[in-house]
Scaffold this motif. Structure first.
Motif, PDB file in Angstrom:
ATOM      1  N   PHE A 174       0.819  -1.210   0.000  1.00 15.96           N
ATOM      2  CA  PHE A 174       0.000   0.000   0.000  1.00 15.96           C
ATOM      3  C   PHE A 174       0.857   1.265   0.000  1.00 15.96           C
ATOM      4  O   PHE A 174       0.516   2.259  -0.625  1.00 15.96           O
ATOM      5  CB  PHE A 174      -0.962   0.012   1.189  1.00 15.96           C
ATOM      6  CG  PHE A 174      -2.181  -0.845   0.970  1.00 15.96           C
ATOM      7  CD1 PHE A 174      -3.052  -0.567  -0.073  1.00 15.96           C
ATOM      8  CD2 PHE A 174      -2.450  -1.920   1.796  1.00 15.96           C
ATOM      9  CE1 PHE A 174      -4.178  -1.341  -0.292  1.00 15.96           C
ATOM     10  CE2 PHE A 174      -3.563  -2.706   1.588  1.00 15.96           C
ATOM     11  CZ  PHE A 174      -4.431  -2.419   0.540  1.00 15.96           C
ATOM     12  N   MET A 175       1.989   1.233   0.695  1.00 18.88           N
ATOM     13  CA  MET A 175       2.877   2.400   0.698  1.00 18.88           C
ATOM     14  C   MET A 175       3.477   2.637  -0.686  1.00 18.88           C
ATOM     15  O   MET A 175       3.556   3.780  -1.155  1.00 18.88           O
ATOM     16  CB  MET A 175       3.986   2.221   1.730  1.00 18.88           C
ATOM     17  CG  MET A 175       3.536   2.384   3.142  1.00 18.88           C
ATOM     18  SD  MET A 175       4.935   2.223   4.254  1.00 18.88           S
ATOM     19  CE  MET A 175       4.129   2.465   5.810  1.00 18.88           C
ATOM     20  N   VAL A 176       3.889   1.557  -1.344  1.00 12.03           N
ATOM     21  CA  VAL A 176       4.437   1.692  -2.700  1.00 12.03           C
ATOM     22  C   VAL A 176       3.364   2.213  -3.647  1.00 12.03           C
ATOM     23  O   VAL A 176       3.612   3.141  -4.433  1.00 12.03           O
ATOM     24  CB  VAL A 176       5.006   0.345  -3.191  1.00 12.03           C
ATOM     25  CG1 VAL A 176       5.316   0.402  -4.673  1.00 12.03           C
ATOM     26  CG2 VAL A 176       6.244  -0.027  -2.406  1.00 12.03           C
ATOM     27  N   LEU A 177       2.167   1.640  -3.582  1.00  6.85           N
ATOM     28  CA  LEU A 177       1.085   2.097  -4.450  1.00  6.85           C
ATOM     29  C   LEU A 177       0.700   3.547  -4.160  1.00  6.85           C
ATOM     30  O   LEU A 177       0.406   4.315  -5.078  1.00  6.85           O
ATOM     31  CB  LEU A 177      -0.130   1.183  -4.307  1.00  6.85           C
ATOM     32  CG  LEU A 177       0.035  -0.233  -4.864  1.00  6.85           C
ATOM     33  CD1 LEU A 177      -1.210  -1.057  -4.577  1.00  6.85           C
ATOM     34  CD2 LEU A 177       0.332  -0.205  -6.344  1.00  6.85           C
ATOM     35  N   GLY A 178       0.706   3.921  -2.891  1.00 12.68           N
ATOM     36  CA  GLY A 178       0.417   5.306  -2.525  1.00 12.68           C
ATOM     37  C   GLY A 178       1.447   6.265  -3.083  1.00 12.68           C
ATOM     38  O   GLY A 178       1.111   7.339  -3.588  1.00 12.68           O
ATOM     39  N   GLY A 179       2.726   5.890  -2.997  1.00 13.84           N
ATOM     40  CA  GLY A 179       3.787   6.724  -3.548  1.00 13.84           C
ATOM     41  C   GLY A 179       3.679   6.857  -5.049  1.00 13.84           C
ATOM     42  O   GLY A 179       3.830   7.952  -5.608  1.00 13.84           O
ATOM     43  N   VAL A 180       3.391   5.751  -5.735  1.00 17.57           N
ATOM     44  CA  VAL A 180       3.232   5.785  -7.188  1.00 17.57           C
ATOM     45  C   VAL A 180       2.031   6.654  -7.555  1.00 17.57           C
ATOM     46  O   VAL A 180       2.096   7.449  -8.499  1.00 17.57           O
ATOM     47  CB  VAL A 180       3.084   4.358  -7.762  1.00 17.57           C
ATOM     48  CG1 VAL A 180       2.656   4.383  -9.209  1.00 17.57           C
ATOM     49  CG2 VAL A 180       4.376   3.589  -7.592  1.00 17.57           C
ATOM     50  N   ALA A 181       0.940   6.527  -6.818  1.00 11.57           N
ATOM     51  CA  ALA A 181      -0.249   7.339  -7.096  1.00 11.57           C
ATOM     52  C   ALA A 181       0.056   8.821  -6.920  1.00 11.57           C
ATOM     53  O   ALA A 181      -0.392   9.647  -7.723  1.00 11.57           O
ATOM     54  CB  ALA A 181      -1.396   6.920  -6.180  1.00 11.57           C
ATOM     55  N   MET A 182       0.817   9.170  -5.886  1.00 13.42           N
ATOM     56  CA  MET A 182       1.170  10.575  -5.673  1.00 13.42           C
ATOM     57  C   MET A 182       2.010  11.116  -6.822  1.00 13.42           C
ATOM     58  O   MET A 182       1.798  12.239  -7.287  1.00 13.42           O
ATOM     59  CB  MET A 182       1.914  10.739  -4.350  1.00 13.42           C
ATOM     60  CG  MET A 182       1.039  10.566  -3.138  1.00 13.42           C
ATOM     61  SD  MET A 182       1.940  10.598  -1.586  1.00 13.42           S
ATOM     62  CE  MET A 182       2.520  12.276  -1.558  1.00 13.42           C
TER      63      MET A 182
END
Length: 71
Positions: A7-15
């Motif tokens: 979720f942290m990786v996906l959140g960073g990519v989304a940002m």
């Protein structure tokens, strides 16, 4: 723990994606309207050519006599 990392990786990519889209939209405002129209025509023409090639390939594949041949 693995789920939290995903979720942290996906959140960073989304940002990053949101930031890039924001900057692109910000830059589009500065482009003259003639260039916007030209780019739109190029994109639409390319999509029409792609759709035409896909349609032609699908219709050609229906006429192939060796569909069931195993190699």
């Amino acid at each position: 723990m693995r789920t939290a990392g995903i979720f942290m990786v996906l959140g960073g990519v989304a940002m990053i994606v949101v930031y890039i889209v924001y900057k692109l939209l910000e830059a589009i405002v500065l482009i003259p309207s003639e260039v916007k129209i030209a780019v739109a025509l190029i994109v639409v023409g390319g999509l029409l050519m792609l759709a035409s090639m896909i349609k032609e390939r699908i219709s050609d594949s229906k006429d192939e006599p060796f569909k069931g041949v195993k190699s």
